[in-house]
Write a protein that holds these residues in place. Structure first.
Motif, PDB file in Angstrom:
ATOM      1  N   LYS A  51     -21.530 -15.563 -33.102  1.00 19.90           N
ATOM      2  CA  LYS A  51     -21.703 -15.209 -34.491  1.00 19.90           C
ATOM      3  C   LYS A  51     -21.498 -13.695 -34.446  1.00 19.90           C
ATOM      4  CE  LYS A  51     -21.470 -19.744 -36.978  1.00 19.90           C
ATOM      5  NZ  LYS A  51     -20.419 -20.052 -36.584  1.00 19.90           N
ATOM      6  N   ASP A  52     -21.374 -12.856 -33.433  1.00 21.38           N
ATOM      7  CA  ASP A  52     -21.798 -11.432 -33.386  1.00 21.38           C
ATOM      8  C   ASP A  52     -21.152 -10.761 -33.943  1.00 21.38           C
ATOM      9  OD1 ASP A  52     -23.010  -9.447 -32.782  1.00 21.38           O
ATOM     10  OD2 ASP A  52     -22.893  -9.587 -30.866  1.00 21.38           O
ATOM     11  N   VAL A  53     -20.958 -10.689 -34.574  1.00 25.65           N
ATOM     12  CA  VAL A  53     -19.148  -9.646 -35.618  1.00 25.65           C
ATOM     13  C   VAL A  53     -20.144  -8.141 -36.223  1.00 25.65           C
ATOM     14  CG1 VAL A  53     -18.297 -10.111 -37.701  1.00 25.65           C
ATOM     15  CG2 VAL A  53     -18.226 -12.159 -36.581  1.00 25.65           C
ATOM     16  N   ARG A  54     -19.222  -7.596 -36.064  1.00 29.96           N
ATOM     17  CA  ARG A  54     -19.866  -6.556 -35.755  1.00 29.96           C
ATOM     18  C   ARG A  54     -18.963  -5.812 -36.858  1.00 29.96           C
ATOM     19  NH1 ARG A  54     -22.598  -5.217 -29.386  1.00 29.96           N
ATOM     20  NH2 ARG A  54     -23.752  -7.214 -29.650  1.00 29.96           N
ATOM     21  N   ALA A  55     -18.673  -4.677 -36.955  1.00 31.60           N
ATOM     22  CA  ALA A  55     -18.352  -3.496 -38.220  1.00 31.60           C
ATOM     23  C   ALA A  55     -16.511  -3.117 -37.021  1.00 31.60           C
ATOM     24  CB  ALA A  55     -18.828  -2.238 -38.623  1.00 31.60           C
ATOM     25  N   ALA A  56     -15.976  -3.761 -37.573  1.00 36.64           N
ATOM     26  CA  ALA A  56     -14.661  -3.598 -37.418  1.00 36.64           C
ATOM     27  C   ALA A  56     -14.734  -1.546 -36.706  1.00 36.64           C
ATOM     28  CB  ALA A  56     -13.080  -3.489 -37.746  1.00 36.64           C
ATOM     29  N   TYR A  57     -13.677  -1.476 -35.463  1.00 35.14           N
ATOM     30  CA  TYR A  57     -13.600  -0.039 -34.570  1.00 35.14           C
ATOM     31  C   TYR A  57     -12.317   0.222 -35.162  1.00 35.14           C
ATOM     32  CZ  TYR A  57     -16.462  -0.991 -30.564  1.00 35.14           C
ATOM     33  OH  TYR A  57     -17.988  -0.980 -30.078  1.00 35.14           O
ATOM     34  N   ARG A  58     -12.416   1.743 -34.849  1.00 36.71           N
ATOM     35  CA  ARG A  58     -11.312   2.196 -35.647  1.00 36.71           C
ATOM     36  C   ARG A  58     -10.000   2.573 -34.350  1.00 36.71           C
ATOM     37  NH1 ARG A  58     -12.371   5.011 -41.202  1.00 36.71           N
ATOM     38  NH2 ARG A  58     -13.731   2.869 -42.110  1.00 36.71           N
ATOM     39  N   VAL A  59      -8.846   2.940 -34.563  1.00 35.26           N
ATOM     40  CA  VAL A  59      -8.393   4.341 -33.574  1.00 35.26           C
ATOM     41  C   VAL A  59      -7.763   5.846 -34.705  1.00 35.26           C
ATOM     42  CG1 VAL A  59      -6.545   4.193 -32.586  1.00 35.26           C
ATOM     43  CG2 VAL A  59      -7.450   1.922 -33.409  1.00 35.26           C
ATOM     44  N   ASP A  60      -8.590   6.419 -33.157  1.00 33.75           N
ATOM     45  CA  ASP A  60      -8.671   7.767 -33.419  1.00 33.75           C
ATOM     46  C   ASP A  60      -6.697   7.876 -32.960  1.00 33.75           C
ATOM     47  OD1 ASP A  60      -8.101  10.705 -33.952  1.00 33.75           O
ATOM     48  OD2 ASP A  60     -10.164  10.756 -33.185  1.00 33.75           O
ATOM     49  N   GLU A  61      -5.741   7.910 -35.001  1.00 31.70           N
ATOM     50  CA  GLU A  61      -4.236   8.366 -34.610  1.00 31.70           C
ATOM     51  C   GLU A  61      -3.624   9.793 -33.766  1.00 31.70           C
ATOM     52  OE1 GLU A  61      -2.322   6.607 -37.712  1.00 31.70           O
ATOM     53  OE2 GLU A  61      -1.062   8.912 -38.090  1.00 31.70           O
ATOM     54  N   GLU A  62      -4.666  10.189 -34.598  1.00 33.39           N
ATOM     55  CA  GLU A  62      -4.501  11.916 -33.690  1.00 33.39           C
ATOM     56  C   GLU A  62      -4.484  11.417 -31.840  1.00 33.39           C
ATOM     57  OE1 GLU A  62      -3.473  14.973 -34.724  1.00 33.39           O
ATOM     58  OE2 GLU A  62      -2.994  13.067 -36.120  1.00 33.39           O
ATOM     59  N   ALA A  63      -5.767  11.061 -31.713  1.00 30.10           N
ATOM     60  CA  ALA A  63      -5.897  10.926 -30.127  1.00 30.10           C
ATOM     61  C   ALA A  63      -4.620  10.039 -28.977  1.00 30.10           C
ATOM     62  CB  ALA A  63      -7.657  10.915 -29.755  1.00 30.10           C
ATOM     63  N   CYS A  64      -4.533   8.454 -30.161  1.00 30.89           N
ATOM     64  CA  CYS A  64      -4.008   7.853 -29.757  1.00 30.89           C
ATOM     65  C   CYS A  64      -2.474   8.365 -28.860  1.00 30.89           C
ATOM     66  CB  CYS A  64      -4.024   6.975 -30.701  1.00 30.89           C
ATOM     67  SG  CYS A  64      -2.622   5.775 -30.016  1.00 30.89           S
ATOM     68  N   ILE A  65      -2.345   8.174 -27.244  1.00 31.28           N
ATOM     69  CA  ILE A  65      -0.846   8.666 -26.430  1.00 31.28           C
ATOM     70  C   ILE A  65      -0.183   7.776 -26.507  1.00 31.28           C
ATOM     71  CG2 ILE A  65      -2.023  10.448 -25.863  1.00 31.28           C
ATOM     72  CD1 ILE A  65      -2.832   7.970 -23.309  1.00 31.28           C
ATOM     73  N   ALA A  66      -0.658   6.384 -27.301  1.00 30.48           N
ATOM     74  CA  ALA A  66       0.913   5.340 -27.538  1.00 30.48           C
ATOM     75  C   ALA A  66       1.011   4.653 -26.171  1.00 30.48           C
ATOM     76  CB  ALA A  66       1.875   5.553 -28.056  1.00 30.48           C
ATOM     77  N   CYS A  67      -0.141   4.694 -25.336  1.00 29.22           N
ATOM     78  CA  CYS A  67       0.516   4.094 -23.796  1.00 29.22           C
ATOM     79  C   CYS A  67       0.264   3.141 -23.693  1.00 29.22           C
ATOM     80  CB  CYS A  67      -0.554   4.711 -23.292  1.00 29.22           C
ATOM     81  SG  CYS A  67      -2.398   4.127 -23.165  1.00 29.22           S
ATOM     82  N   GLY A  68      -0.278   1.702 -24.046  1.00 31.60           N
ATOM     83  CA  GLY A  68       0.200   0.686 -24.760  1.00 31.60           C
ATOM     84  C   GLY A  68      -1.226   0.105 -23.915  1.00 31.60           C
ATOM     85  N   THR A  69      -2.301   0.950 -23.281  1.00 34.62           N
ATOM     86  CA  THR A  69      -3.297  -0.327 -22.679  1.00 34.62           C
ATOM     87  C   THR A  69      -3.922  -0.647 -24.142  1.00 34.62           C
ATOM     88  OG1 THR A  69      -3.173   2.142 -21.623  1.00 34.62           O
ATOM     89  CG2 THR A  69      -5.085   0.610 -20.891  1.00 34.62           C
ATOM     90  N   CYS A  70      -4.569  -0.972 -24.620  1.00 29.91           N
ATOM     91  CA  CYS A  70      -5.137  -2.225 -24.970  1.00 29.91           C
ATOM     92  C   CYS A  70      -4.417  -3.365 -25.770  1.00 29.91           C
ATOM     93  CB  CYS A  70      -5.661  -0.911 -27.007  1.00 29.91           C
ATOM     94  SG  CYS A  70      -4.125  -0.662 -27.768  1.00 29.91           S
ATOM     95  N   PHE A  71      -3.410  -2.901 -25.470  1.00 31.22           N
ATOM     96  CA  PHE A  71      -2.257  -3.674 -26.391  1.00 31.22           C
ATOM     97  C   PHE A  71      -2.510  -5.457 -25.006  1.00 31.22           C
ATOM     98  CE2 PHE A  71       0.020  -1.393 -29.585  1.00 31.22           C
ATOM     99  CZ  PHE A  71      -0.193  -2.816 -30.646  1.00 31.22           C
ATOM    100  N   ARG A  72      -2.107  -4.382 -23.645  1.00 30.92           N
ATOM    101  CA  ARG A  72      -2.659  -5.432 -22.672  1.00 30.92           C
ATOM    102  C   ARG A  72      -3.556  -6.377 -23.153  1.00 30.92           C
ATOM    103  NH1 ARG A  72      -1.113  -2.033 -17.295  1.00 30.92           N
ATOM    104  NH2 ARG A  72      -0.075  -1.190 -18.156  1.00 30.92           N
ATOM    105  N   LEU A  73      -4.638  -5.775 -23.392  1.00 34.43           N
ATOM    106  CA  LEU A  73      -6.285  -7.326 -23.620  1.00 34.43           C
ATOM    107  C   LEU A  73      -5.960  -9.094 -24.218  1.00 34.43           C
ATOM    108  CD1 LEU A  73      -8.770  -4.438 -24.854  1.00 34.43           C
ATOM    109  CD2 LEU A  73      -8.830  -6.924 -23.105  1.00 34.43           C
ATOM    110  N   GLY A  74      -4.133  -8.292 -25.263  1.00 32.74           N
ATOM    111  CA  GLY A  74      -3.608  -9.534 -26.207  1.00 32.74           C
ATOM    112  C   GLY A  74      -5.027  -9.953 -27.285  1.00 32.74           C
ATOM    113  N   CYS A  75      -4.434  -8.852 -27.953  1.00 28.83           N
ATOM    114  CA  CYS A  75      -6.218  -8.858 -29.452  1.00 28.83           C
ATOM    115  C   CYS A  75      -5.330  -8.761 -30.519  1.00 28.83           C
ATOM    116  CB  CYS A  75      -7.179  -7.689 -29.092  1.00 28.83           C
ATOM    117  SG  CYS A  75      -8.104  -7.906 -30.257  1.00 28.83           S
ATOM    118  N   PRO A  76      -5.491 -10.253 -30.900  1.00 27.14           N
ATOM    119  CA  PRO A  76      -4.434 -10.045 -32.385  1.00 27.14           C
ATOM    120  C   PRO A  76      -5.496  -9.236 -33.308  1.00 27.14           C
ATOM    121  CG  PRO A  76      -6.047 -11.767 -31.917  1.00 27.14           C
ATOM    122  CD  PRO A  76      -6.534 -11.700 -31.382  1.00 27.14           C
ATOM    123  N   ALA A  77      -6.408  -8.635 -32.988  1.00 23.27           N
ATOM    124  CA  ALA A  77      -6.328  -7.129 -33.909  1.00 23.27           C
ATOM    125  C   ALA A  77      -5.881  -6.030 -33.888  1.00 23.27           C
ATOM    126  CB  ALA A  77      -8.343  -7.067 -33.512  1.00 23.27           C
TER     127      ALA A  77
END
Lengths: 199, 599
Positions: free
Chosen positions: B525-551
């Motif tokens: 039950k180790d629920v921590r604060a939600a992370y953020r994506v810095d929209e400016e910095a994101c290069i839309a490479c899709g790497t994080c999608f390969r984690l298959g995380c529904p969030a």
């Protein structure tokens, strides 16, 4: 009192679909019906589709109803309403929450969510009457975001000829004691949504 | 007494309590798990309920307790019967001092199983009686009946439910419990009965055969079996929940309800067949009743009408009956609509915060063959990972990996197995790999619980269902003691450490074990604060999608050059596990700053 009533309760894991259908079954029992219910949970309880059949009757044999024969569809999510629509009879009535919960395939961009036009068209063909309410939104407004299921159930209660006190007794018995008042408020607020003509 | 709305599994637990069960054992498995959980939660003061290491251990423990004089209940899902079958065979020979009721919850429709086996065959194979309840009332009552039969006929008794019986709810009238008042005496030294060595087992086999004949005679008057005579045109034989479906779809037909479906009441069935114009057997899965009815010389229709795959729900029964001419086509209600084609499905995914995600992220990129096992981590076979290439049954992964090694597969390979599954049936195949000088990496994914079935305990946890204290068996000394020299433990939430551990184990010439340790988010039950994506910095490479995380969701913003959608994080789903931050190549994902969490 009708001889038999069949309900389909559809939602997404985590929305409290099973609790809502349990309450619906208990209300039928309290009203003097024989009741049976069956929950079909997808492989993933969290985030999967949940479809519950609830049946009231003088004597209910099967816990599962048949396509094209059921009286009410209560859906906590529009996409899940579409999945359940085929169970309604031509005289059936659908009530759904307008809040969408996009599946991962939609949020990750590999599939698209059906449009409101399609949802309304399919449900319009499936049911004699369709009611759309903002139950989840109402729950958030009341500060009890997790009680969207109870709000929708409150709205649904306005469609049945069961005394309010029967509903309230079952809701009180089925939720944790310290949240009983909050849930009863949510239930009444839902019933109010239907009175306001929010259809 | 008032009637209560109970699921079939809750009703079985109530039935066990009423029938005086004092010891209950099992291994978790859908759709059976709620039986022991209910027993522990509601009747734990009077019933010892244990999650055993596997189903066979559960039945052996029940045998010992029953020999010692305690009434026992054992629960399993359908495939767990295969694990305990060896013990079942001897228990039928030995009989017992106090009753043993074995509940198998089958899964027609395969809602959460790897096959659709019909465990009624075990009744014939092992030569023991089987009861099949149709609803919760019968689920409760049949446990008492089974306990009675067990002691009366000196045999374990099988109660078979299906998902629809176990997980449906209906009204139950409870009875006064018959709780035992005696403590057991000295353990019996009845070797000719309880030692199944060949010379004594030979004496027991005729006892088993005579018992079956006695049970067949009993079946004729068994209160769970009855002929319900209505119209003579059609007579239907049915057991279990199919009986309820038959009543729904054919309210006019005569029905022979078999509450006890083996051994069959031959004379009563012959009489029923003689009283109807046409005899039909409606059964889900295999022609278990049909073949026995044919063996009685009866003319019966069964599987010609009703296929052996999947559930036989009322709608299906109606449809197939109409196709076979039992009903008119106009008797089949037609839905106004069908489910629109192409609706997006809700495929199961690893939860946000799941410790297994790091392993499958790397295995997916490394593209090596993976022998998989039973647990949440089986989701590693699905997109975006597609990183599991075999999966058969509990504990199979390590043996299959060994087989790849023997076969001389040119690639390096791994097995993935969870902590509970490893204790269930992973120890023997690992010792076998060591002994036979096999090669390969066993990834032991230790999330500190039996997660998929609802977070039960196992020998590697320091708590237990019965709440009477539990000792934890440590994995590292255990696998070392089995002879594995190369053992490495990594933090499952540290992407780099997991990769490093994998590389090191793959380089080792011999069997190695990589323990990826990280508790299931539903246990920690180790629920921590939600992370953020810095929209400016994101290069839309899709790497994080390969984690298959529904969030992790597609943002509306697109990269100006590629036109690909950038990433965003759903704050209602993210639990702050940090894996996406670690894989992002440009540091665009970060934990919220102080006061930034707006959930």
């Amino acid at each position: 009192m009708k001889d038999k009533l069949d309900f389909l309760v559809a939602g997404v894991g985590g929305q409290g679909t099973v609790l809502a259908s349990d309450i619906l079954a208990e209300v039928g029992a309290a009203a003097g019906y024989d009741v049976k219910k069956s929950d079909v949970l997808g492989l993933a309880v969290r985030g999967g589709s949940v479809l519950s059949h609830v049946r009231w009757g003088r004597e209910v044999a099967s816990p599962v109803g048949r396509r094209g024969t059921m009286d009410y569809l209560v859906a906590f999510e529009p996409l899940e309403a579409l999945r359940g629509a085929e169970y309604l009879s031509s005289e059936g009535v659908a009530l759904l929450d307008d809040q969408t919960v996009p599946p991962v395939s939609v949020s990750s961009g590999t599939a698209s969510y059906p449009s409101w036009d399609e949802i309304r068209a399919v449900l319009g063909r499936a049911a004699r009457q369709v009611f759309v309410v903002g139950a989840a939104a109402e729950a958030r407004r009341l500060g009890v975001a997790r009680a969207g299921n109870v709000v929708l159930l409150g709205a649904f209660s306005a469609l049945l000829e069961i005394p309010l006190s029967v509903w309230e007794d079952v809701v009180r018995a089925r939720v944790p004691a310290k949240y009983a008042e909050a849930n009863l408020n949510a239930f009444r607020a839902g019933r109010g949504l239907m009175r306001k003509g929010n259809r | 007494m008032n009637r209560r709305l109970l699921s079939g599994n809750e009703a079985i637990a109530r039935g066990a309590y009423e029938a005086g069960v004092e010891v209950a054992t099992g291994y978790p498995g859908t759709p059976s798990s709620e039986i022991l959980e209910t027993l522990a939660a509601r009747y734990g003061d009077e019933v010892y309920a244990e999650w055993s290491a596997n189903e066979k251990v559960a039945l052996d423990a029940a045998a010992g307790a029953a020999y010692a004089g305690r009434r026992t209940l054992v629960t399993t899902k359908q495939v767990g019967m295969n694990v305990l079958a060896d013990s079942l065979m001897y228990l039928v020979y030995t009989g017992l001092e106090a009753g043993v009721v074995l509940v198998t919850a089958d899964d027609p429709g395969m809602f959460s199983s790897q096959n659709e086996q019909d465990n009624r065959w075990y009744a014939r194979l092992a030569k023991l009686p089987i009861l099949e309840p149709a609803d919760s009332q019968e689920a409760k009552d049949y446990v008492s009946l089974a306990m009675d039969l067990s002691e009366r006929f000196d045999t374990p008794v099988l109660v078979r439910t299906t998902m629809r019986v176990s997980h449906s709810k209906s009204l139950v009238r409870c009875a006064e419990p018959q709780r035992p008042t005696r403590e057991p005496g000295p353990f019996p030294r009845n070797q000719q009965k309880y030692v199944c060595t060949a010379m004594w087992a030979k004496l027991r086999h005729p006892v088993v055969e005579q018992r079956l004949r006695d049970l067949a005679a009993y079946a004729e008057g068994c209160p769970a079996n009855r002929a319900e005579m209505r119209a003579r045109r059609l007579g239907i034989v049915a057991s279990g929940v199919t009986y309820a479906y038959v009543r729904e779809v054919f309210p006019e037909a005569s029905v022979f309800k078999l509450g006890m479906s083996y051994p069959l009441p031959a004379a009563a069935l012959r009489a029923f067949a003689g009283d109807v114009d046409r005899l039909v057997v409606a059964e889900e899965l295999d022609p278990f009743l049909e073949e026995q009815l044919r063996a009685l010389g009866l003319t019966v229709t069964g599987k010609e009408l009703f296929p052996p795959c999947g559930e036989l729900l009322p709608g299906d029964l109606l449809e197939f009956a109409a196709q076979g001419g039992l009903l008119a086509a106009e008797d089949v209600p037609r839905p106004q609509v069908s489910v629109p084609a192409g609706l997006p499905s809700r495929i199961p995914v690893l939860c946000p915060g799941c410790p297994h995600r790091s392993t499958y992220y790397h295995l997916s990129r490394m593209k090596m063959p993976v022998a998989g096992d039973i647990g949440c981590y089986n989701l590693g076979c699905l997109p975006p990972f597609n990183a599991q290439h075999t999966m058969g049954c509990m504990g199979a992964s390590i043996g299959v990996l060994h087989g790849m090694s023997i076969a001389g597969t040119p690639e390096k390979a791994v097995a993935t197995i969870g902590d509970s599954t490893f204790f269930h049936s992973g120890l023997a195949p690992l010792a076998n790999m060591v002994h036979n000088r096999s090669r390969g990496v066993v990834i032991l994914m230790d999330n500190a619980t039996t997660a998929m079935t609802g977070h039960q305990d196992h020998p590697g946890t320091d708590w237990a269902l019965h709440g009477r204290g539990a000792a934890r068996v440590e994995l590292e000394p255990l696998v070392r003691a089995l002879g594995v020299d190369n053992v490495r433990t990594v933090d499952a939430f540290d992407m780099h450490e997991v990769k490093e551990g994998l590389d090191e184990c793959l380089a080792y010439d011999g069997p190695s074990v990589l323990i990826t340790r990280g508790p299931c988010i539903h246990v920690s039950k180790d629920v921590r604060a939600a992370y953020r994506v810095d929209e400016e910095a994101c290069i839309a490479c899709g790497t994080c999608f390969r984690l298959g995380c529904p969030a992790i969701v597609k943002a509306e913003a697109v990269h100006p050059k590629t036109g690909r959608a950038k990433s965003d994080i759903d704050p209602t789903l993210c639990v702050g596990c940090d894996m996406c931050r670690q894989v992002c190549p440009v540091g665009a994902i970060h934990a919220p700053e102080e006061g930034e969490d707006d959930r």
